[in-house]
Design a protein around this motif. Structure first.
Motif, mmCIF file in Angstrom:
data_model
loop_
_atom_site.group_PDB
_atom_site.id
_atom_site.type_symbol
_atom_site.label_atom_id
_atom_site.label_comp_id
_atom_site.label_asym_id
_atom_site.label_seq_id
_atom_site.Cartn_x
_atom_site.Cartn_y
_atom_site.Cartn_z
ATOM 1 N N HIS A 4 10.683 0.685 0.336
ATOM 2 C CA HIS A 4 9.872 1.140 -0.783
ATOM 3 C C HIS A 4 9.562 2.627 -0.610
ATOM 4 O O HIS A 4 8.490 3.009 -0.111
ATOM 5 N N ASP A 8 4.592 4.798 3.675
ATOM 6 C CA ASP A 8 3.410 3.947 3.543
ATOM 7 C C ASP A 8 2.372 4.612 2.646
ATOM 8 O O ASP A 8 1.226 4.270 2.649
ATOM 9 N N ARG A 9 2.804 5.629 1.960
ATOM 10 C CA ARG A 9 1.877 6.335 1.096
ATOM 11 C C ARG A 9 2.179 6.113 -0.375
ATOM 12 O O ARG A 9 1.650 6.799 -1.229
ATOM 13 N N ASP A 10 3.106 5.217 -0.698
ATOM 14 C CA ASP A 10 3.299 5.012 -2.131
ATOM 15 C C ASP A 10 2.239 4.040 -2.645
ATOM 16 O O ASP A 10 1.528 3.393 -1.882
ATOM 17 N N LEU A 11 2.107 4.015 -3.937
ATOM 18 C CA LEU A 11 0.979 3.335 -4.553
ATOM 19 C C LEU A 11 0.932 1.853 -4.213
ATOM 20 O O LEU A 11 -0.133 1.305 -3.919
ATOM 21 N N ASP A 12 2.103 1.208 -4.225
ATOM 22 C CA ASP A 12 2.094 -0.226 -3.981
ATOM 23 C C ASP A 12 1.759 -0.537 -2.529
ATOM 24 O O ASP A 12 1.051 -1.515 -2.238
ATOM 25 N N LEU A 14 -0.183 1.276 -0.664
ATOM 26 C CA LEU A 14 -1.626 1.503 -0.518
ATOM 27 C C LEU A 14 -2.415 0.316 -1.088
ATOM 28 O O LEU A 14 -3.417 -0.105 -0.522
ATOM 29 N N ARG A 17 -2.342 -2.323 1.496
ATOM 30 C CA ARG A 17 -3.214 -2.019 2.646
ATOM 31 C C ARG A 17 -4.680 -2.271 2.285
ATOM 32 O O ARG A 17 -5.457 -2.782 3.094
ATOM 33 N N LEU A 80 -9.408 6.132 -6.495
ATOM 34 C CA LEU A 80 -8.117 5.445 -6.519
ATOM 35 C C LEU A 80 -8.202 4.089 -5.812
ATOM 36 O O LEU A 80 -7.627 3.097 -6.276
ATOM 37 N N LEU A 84 -7.263 0.658 -7.710
ATOM 38 C CA LEU A 84 -6.186 -0.227 -7.255
ATOM 39 C C LEU A 84 -6.707 -1.636 -6.967
ATOM 40 O O LEU A 84 -6.056 -2.630 -7.291
ATOM 41 N N LEU A 95 0.432 1.378 -13.332
ATOM 42 C CA LEU A 95 1.456 2.366 -13.725
ATOM 43 C C LEU A 95 2.036 2.018 -15.091
ATOM 44 O O LEU A 95 2.236 2.892 -15.938
#
Lengths: 129, 129, 129, 129
Positions: A4, A8-12, A14, A17, A80, A84, A95
């Motif tokens: 992906h 590990d910083r893309d929106l999904d 995060l 997490r 954010l 989320l 999105l």
């Protein structure tokens, strides 16, 4: 997770997490949509608080001060995070929601028409809402 | 999910569409960080308004009503739109900000400690803020 | 001031104390209607923050804890302070505005009609807005 | 001004009218402290919405437009209505709370000290919060 975007910083990532974080602490019972919407609005206000007494010009320079810059980053992260988590508990794809909204706004505010508008007369109309 | 990359629905693509949208309508002068922070908090409150009189249980069922579901999607889109525009004008990477914040919260709320906390005694502590 | 209810705690006296307070500190330049509206919404959110994770039942008991009670009093004072200052700079009579609004709401929500409404179907309609 | 006392426009009379209004419509079950705090913050944001895109100068002239003036009056009425109802359900005296707060702020921001402060360096300190 590497497939992906490799990050590990893309929106999904995060989003996942945050869900794991809440689950590990047994916080889900507090995370009703209503509570998360309240928390989101509280965090957005904490961001606004940084700007409340600033002139428009001063507001463009907040990142020049290290302490204020940290506060700003902290508050946008909180906004954010709750957005989320709110979308997660309701099964919403934020999105897709934004993409749909931009398309609606492109029809609602055609470029030529927007330019011919007198902003003074319609202060609420000059930006997508 | 690599095909999602490069899509017009990833966060960075949406950020660019919003910037183009505002530029095409000459709205940048209104998009000071202060104004965008105010608009973000106004939209977050519009989301909260949907929930203000609902019980916690009712709040979990808002997507069951088509009209309310549309309103919810519309408001989360607005919140994300202003958050992205706010970050854009200040040159902030919101995903990095959230990733950093989650790491700080993982240290601040260790799992064992969080579980041993009595929530009643510390209602403000049970969620990352 | 004694002729005014014999009290320095009536609304008009508090309004004047707030105006004198700001004038003595040269704060009037910051007290634009826009800034005061932002400050008012920030303080209202700080009040909400106290309640964000509480159940409806817990929220009725906040005054039982001395520390929380002080926080609540502090935030309602801040909300009223900014509301009075906002009205002051715009020359608004907030009591007249509320009296007019109650009269409009009495016509808009007649008692019988309100009772016959199904709240589930119109969650936004059950309270004056 | 003694004739104002006993009028239906003083704060305590308005508080009672609001309580009677809610009771006549069986709205008390919705009027938990948490819900009223949320409603108060939503209304404060609706007031801010009027100002979100205005310059500081434009914000001082909102009462010159009849339609905008009505909107402003309507929103300040709503803010005061929910503030009074919130205080009512918790048994709080909002005038006493504000009087106490002003006294604390007079000690916290002595006039000479406030003047010697550099506002740029402490944007959050220049107004009572």
């Amino acid at each position: 997770m590497t497939e992906h975007h490799g990050s590990d910083r893309d929106l999904d990532a995060l989003r996942r997490r945050l869900a794991d974080f809440a689950a590990a602490r047994d916080w889900q019972p507090f995370h009703t949509p209503k509570n998360l919407a309240a928390a989101l609005s509280v965090e957005a206000s904490e961001l606004l608080e940084i700007f409340q007494w600033l002139t428009p010009e001063e507001s463009t320079r907040v990142m020049a001060d290290a302490g204020t810059a940290e506060r700003v980053k902290d508050e946008v992260a909180d906004v954010l995070a709750y957005l989320l988590q709110f979308c997660d508990v309701l099964g919403l794809d934020v999105l897709a929601a934004l993409s749909d909204k931009i398309e609606r706004n492109e029809r609602r505010f055609p470029v030529a028409g927007a330019r011919s508008n007198d902003r003074q007369g319609s202060p609420d109309r000059h930006s997508p809402e």
